[in-house]
Design a protein around this motif. Structure first.
Motif, PDB file in Angstrom:
ATOM      1  N   SER A 145    -109.112 -39.359  -2.084  1.00 54.13           N
ATOM      2  CA  SER A 145    -109.023 -40.337  -0.990  1.00 54.13           C
ATOM      3  C   SER A 145    -108.582 -41.701  -1.522  1.00 54.13           C
ATOM      4  CB  SER A 145    -110.377 -40.472  -0.282  1.00 54.13           C
ATOM      5  OG  SER A 145    -110.758 -39.235   0.290  1.00 54.13           O
ATOM      6  N   PHE A 146    -109.167 -42.092  -2.646  1.00 51.05           N
ATOM      7  CA  PHE A 146    -108.797 -43.373  -3.251  1.00 51.05           C
ATOM      8  C   PHE A 146    -107.325 -43.383  -3.645  1.00 51.05           C
ATOM      9  CE2 PHE A 146    -108.397 -46.202  -6.940  1.00 51.05           C
ATOM     10  CZ  PHE A 146    -108.869 -47.389  -6.383  1.00 51.05           C
ATOM     11  N   ALA A 147    -106.861 -42.253  -4.203  1.00 49.04           N
ATOM     12  CA  ALA A 147    -105.463 -42.163  -4.621  1.00 49.04           C
ATOM     13  C   ALA A 147    -104.529 -42.283  -3.419  1.00 49.04           C
ATOM     14  CB  ALA A 147    -105.220 -40.853  -5.366  1.00 49.04           C
ATOM     15  N   PHE A 148    -104.866 -41.600  -2.306  1.00 42.18           N
ATOM     16  CA  PHE A 148    -104.004 -41.654  -1.123  1.00 42.18           C
ATOM     17  C   PHE A 148    -104.027 -43.034  -0.475  1.00 42.18           C
ATOM     18  CE2 PHE A 148    -103.877 -37.105  -1.508  1.00 42.18           C
ATOM     19  CZ  PHE A 148    -102.677 -36.742  -0.903  1.00 42.18           C
ATOM     20  N   ILE A 149    -105.191 -43.656  -0.435  1.00 42.00           N
ATOM     21  CA  ILE A 149    -105.281 -45.003   0.158  1.00 42.00           C
ATOM     22  C   ILE A 149    -104.471 -45.996  -0.678  1.00 42.00           C
ATOM     23  CG2 ILE A 149    -106.847 -46.923   0.614  1.00 42.00           C
ATOM     24  CD1 ILE A 149    -108.974 -44.820   1.361  1.00 42.00           C
ATOM     25  N   THR A 150    -104.598 -45.888  -1.998  1.00 42.64           N
ATOM     26  CA  THR A 150    -103.832 -46.764  -2.887  1.00 42.64           C
ATOM     27  C   THR A 150    -102.335 -46.531  -2.724  1.00 42.64           C
ATOM     28  OG1 THR A 150    -105.656 -46.673  -4.482  1.00 42.64           O
ATOM     29  CG2 THR A 150    -103.528 -47.489  -5.285  1.00 42.64           C
ATOM     30  N   PHE A 189     -95.515 -43.579  -7.308  1.00 43.06           N
ATOM     31  CA  PHE A 189     -95.744 -44.715  -8.190  1.00 43.06           C
ATOM     32  C   PHE A 189     -97.087 -44.605  -8.924  1.00 43.06           C
ATOM     33  CE2 PHE A 189     -93.484 -48.804  -8.647  1.00 43.06           C
ATOM     34  CZ  PHE A 189     -94.277 -49.363  -9.635  1.00 43.06           C
ATOM     35  N   ILE A 190     -98.150 -44.199  -8.205  1.00 38.56           N
ATOM     36  CA  ILE A 190     -99.478 -44.177  -8.838  1.00 38.56           C
ATOM     37  C   ILE A 190     -99.768 -42.862  -9.550  1.00 38.56           C
ATOM     38  CG2 ILE A 190    -100.410 -45.769  -7.121  1.00 38.56           C
ATOM     39  CD1 ILE A 190    -101.923 -43.318  -5.974  1.00 38.56           C
ATOM     40  N   THR A 191     -98.951 -41.850  -9.338  1.00 34.22           N
ATOM     41  CA  THR A 191     -99.182 -40.575 -10.020  1.00 34.22           C
ATOM     42  C   THR A 191     -98.201 -40.325 -11.159  1.00 34.22           C
ATOM     43  OG1 THR A 191     -97.803 -39.437  -8.370  1.00 34.22           O
ATOM     44  CG2 THR A 191    -100.194 -39.474  -8.002  1.00 34.22           C
ATOM     45  N   LYS A 192     -96.978 -40.816 -10.989  1.00 30.04           N
ATOM     46  CA  LYS A 192     -95.938 -40.590 -11.990  1.00 30.04           C
ATOM     47  C   LYS A 192     -95.740 -41.794 -12.894  1.00 30.04           C
ATOM     48  CE  LYS A 192     -91.081 -39.196 -12.385  1.00 30.04           C
ATOM     49  NZ  LYS A 192     -89.832 -38.909 -11.638  1.00 30.04           N
ATOM     50  N   GLY A 193     -96.003 -42.970 -12.369  1.00 29.74           N
ATOM     51  CA  GLY A 193     -95.762 -44.178 -13.136  1.00 29.74           C
ATOM     52  C   GLY A 193     -94.672 -45.020 -12.507  1.00 29.74           C
ATOM     53  N   LEU A 212     -97.429 -53.604 -11.414  1.00 32.51           N
ATOM     54  CA  LEU A 212     -97.967 -52.281 -11.148  1.00 32.51           C
ATOM     55  C   LEU A 212     -97.771 -51.323 -12.316  1.00 32.51           C
ATOM     56  CD1 LEU A 212     -97.032 -51.669  -7.395  1.00 32.51           C
ATOM     57  CD2 LEU A 212     -99.287 -52.063  -8.368  1.00 32.51           C
ATOM     58  N   ALA A 213     -96.742 -51.601 -13.123  1.00 29.87           N
ATOM     59  CA  ALA A 213     -96.514 -50.754 -14.300  1.00 29.87           C
ATOM     60  C   ALA A 213     -97.725 -50.779 -15.226  1.00 29.87           C
ATOM     61  CB  ALA A 213     -95.272 -51.220 -15.045  1.00 29.87           C
ATOM     62  N   ILE A 214     -98.321 -51.968 -15.387  1.00 33.39           N
ATOM     63  CA  ILE A 214     -99.527 -52.096 -16.221  1.00 33.39           C
ATOM     64  C   ILE A 214    -100.702 -51.392 -15.555  1.00 33.39           C
ATOM     65  CG2 ILE A 214    -101.118 -53.734 -17.275  1.00 33.39           C
ATOM     66  CD1 ILE A 214     -98.802 -55.774 -17.258  1.00 33.39           C
ATOM     67  N   PHE A 215    -100.867 -51.634 -14.251  1.00 32.78           N
ATOM     68  CA  PHE A 215    -101.998 -51.052 -13.526  1.00 32.78           C
ATOM     69  C   PHE A 215    -101.946 -49.528 -13.518  1.00 32.78           C
ATOM     70  CE2 PHE A 215    -103.290 -49.229  -9.426  1.00 32.78           C
ATOM     71  CZ  PHE A 215    -104.654 -49.458  -9.489  1.00 32.78           C
ATOM     72  N   THR A 216    -100.768 -48.967 -13.228  1.00 32.10           N
ATOM     73  CA  THR A 216    -100.678 -47.514 -13.082  1.00 32.10           C
ATOM     74  C   THR A 216    -100.897 -46.779 -14.406  1.00 32.10           C
ATOM     75  OG1 THR A 216     -98.260 -47.679 -13.310  1.00 32.10           O
ATOM     76  CG2 THR A 216     -99.160 -47.561 -11.072  1.00 32.10           C
ATOM     77  N   THR A 217    -100.598 -47.422 -15.534  1.00 26.43           N
ATOM     78  CA  THR A 217    -100.834 -46.793 -16.835  1.00 26.43           C
ATOM     79  C   THR A 217    -102.308 -46.443 -16.995  1.00 26.43           C
ATOM     80  OG1 THR A 217     -99.001 -47.998 -17.843  1.00 26.43           O
ATOM     81  CG2 THR A 217    -100.654 -47.069 -19.329  1.00 26.43           C
ATOM     82  N   PHE A 218    -103.179 -47.426 -16.684  1.00 23.33           N
ATOM     83  CA  PHE A 218    -104.628 -47.194 -16.779  1.00 23.33           C
ATOM     84  C   PHE A 218    -105.133 -46.329 -15.630  1.00 23.33           C
ATOM     85  CE2 PHE A 218    -103.925 -51.179 -19.089  1.00 23.33           C
ATOM     86  CZ  PHE A 218    -104.545 -50.888 -20.299  1.00 23.33           C
ATOM     87  N   PHE A 219    -104.536 -46.519 -14.459  1.00 24.83           N
ATOM     88  CA  PHE A 219    -104.985 -45.773 -13.289  1.00 24.83           C
ATOM     89  C   PHE A 219    -104.748 -44.282 -13.475  1.00 24.83           C
ATOM     90  CE2 PHE A 219    -104.264 -43.940  -9.070  1.00 24.83           C
ATOM     91  CZ  PHE A 219    -105.420 -44.336  -8.418  1.00 24.83           C
TER      92      PHE A 219
END
Length: 364
Positions: A145-150, A189-193, A212-219
């Motif tokens: 759910s968090f992933a889809f909302i993001t 973006f949040i699953t692939k980078g 977002l590139a920095i954020f998605t690496t950790f996410f």
């Protein structure tokens, strides 16, 4: 003068006996230390045909050699062993005996010679039950759910910034289709980078891409770790995430053990069993849904059983709680504790001790 002669004669006659009594630290009337043990593989391994063996037995044998004492070993159950040492019917207890404040009130202990913790063992579920538990797992649905909302939030921002000027990313004509394209963009973006910086036409979109590139690496790393843990535990038993979850299950523990005391102190109702083997049998036959015992003992017994083709579906969960320290148990206020501890510390530094640890605990 006669008095002096009598004192000298008494000293000459009885000094050798006093010296011998001090050397034989725990000697009884028959000049043997009375040692009690109880079956607790791999610390004490007993059988009807072979002499006792195991890590604790090895340790005591080396201590006996170091102190120069003779001994006799007798078998007892845990409660009986502790009682007999406390009443001095036995001089020493040897097994996997945890050092606890309650036991220290009536007994003495040697230094700790092995550290472990309590653990939970469960029976692995069948594939259908495992799949069901995975898809009913609240943690999994929260993560998704968090992933889809993001994804929707990120896609919405890019839609507002780019949909009027970026025909490459938003090629559909209808607004609904473009919104779907925006959601897909956010999800990718949040699953692939991050996408290529030059995919975006607006300056704000490009700056956002860098951030977002920095954020998605950790996410992505965090989501991967959470999902891997969820799926792994789902294959074991998704209902148990720690000792607090035991209250709603049928639980077993060995009678008069630290495991039983832990469950009682946490108001967890449980069944008591005479031995760890009885515990494992009850779990395998689904009389209980989980058992609590010392981690080292559980892992050793389950590993040995699996080598013989038994208990194939039993597993120890990866949770550590309630640290346990094993020691040799002595009669209260024992005057021989210091020299026994010195011998114990010396043996623990020896190559033979390390080889014995590897013998019983090294993965094969």
């Amino acid at each position: 003068m006669r008095t002096i002669h009598r004192i000298l004669l008494f000293t000459c006659l009885y000094f050798p006996y006093l010296f011998a009594a001090s050397k034989v630290a725990y000697a009884s009337n028959d000049d043997h230390v009375k040692v009690g043990s109880y079956h607790c593989p791999p610390f004490v391994i007993e059988s009807e045909t072979d002499v006792p063996s195991g890590l604790s037995i090895y340790l005591w044998e080396q201590i006996a050699v170091e102190l120069g004492v003779k001994y006799k070993i007798s078998h007892h159950e845990l409660g009986e062993l502790l009682d007999q040492v406390s009443t001095k019917a036995l001089n020493i207890g040897v097994s996997c005996i945890s050092i606890t404040p309650e036991r220290e009130e009536i007994l003495d202990f040697s230094h700790s010679f092995y550290e472990t913790h309590l653990a939970i063992a469960v029976k692995q579920q069948g594939y259908l039950s495992s799949i069901k538990n995975i898809f009913t797992n609240k943690k999994l649905w929260f993560v998704l759910s968090f992933a889809f909302i993001t994804a929707g939030f990120v896609g919405g921002i890019y839609y507002l910034l780019e949909h009027r000027v970026n025909d490459k990313l938003y090629s559909m004509r209808s607004k609904k289709s473009q919104l779907v394209e925006g959601f897909i963009l956010g999800l990718l973006f949040i699953t692939k980078g991050p996408f290529n910086y030059y995919e975006f036409k607006t300056l704000t979109g490009r700056v956002l891409t860098v951030l977002l590139a920095i954020f998605t690496t950790f996410f992505i790393a965090s989501i991967t770790a959470i999902l891997a843990s969820t799926f792994t535990l789902g294959l074991l038993n998704s209902d148990i995430k720690g000792p607090n979850d035991l209250a709603k299950l049928r639980v077993g523990a060995k009678a008069e053990s630290t495991s039983s005391l832990f469950l009682t102190s946490h108001s967890i109702v449980h069944q008591s069993f005479e031995s760890t083997n009885d515990l494992l049998e009850a779990l395998n036959n689904e009389q209980v849904e989980a058992i609590v015992a010392d981690d080292a003992v559980l892992k050793y017994l389950i590993k040995k059983a699996k080598e013989l083709g038994n208990y194939e579906s039993l597993s120890v969960l990866p949770y550590q709680f309630e640290k346990q320290n094993y020691g040799l148990v002595l009669e209260n206020n024992s005057p021989h504790r210091e020299k026994l501890n010195r011998a114990l510390l010396k043996i623990r530094q020896s190559p033979g001790w390390r080889q014995t640890l590897n013998k019983y605990f090294a993965d094969k």
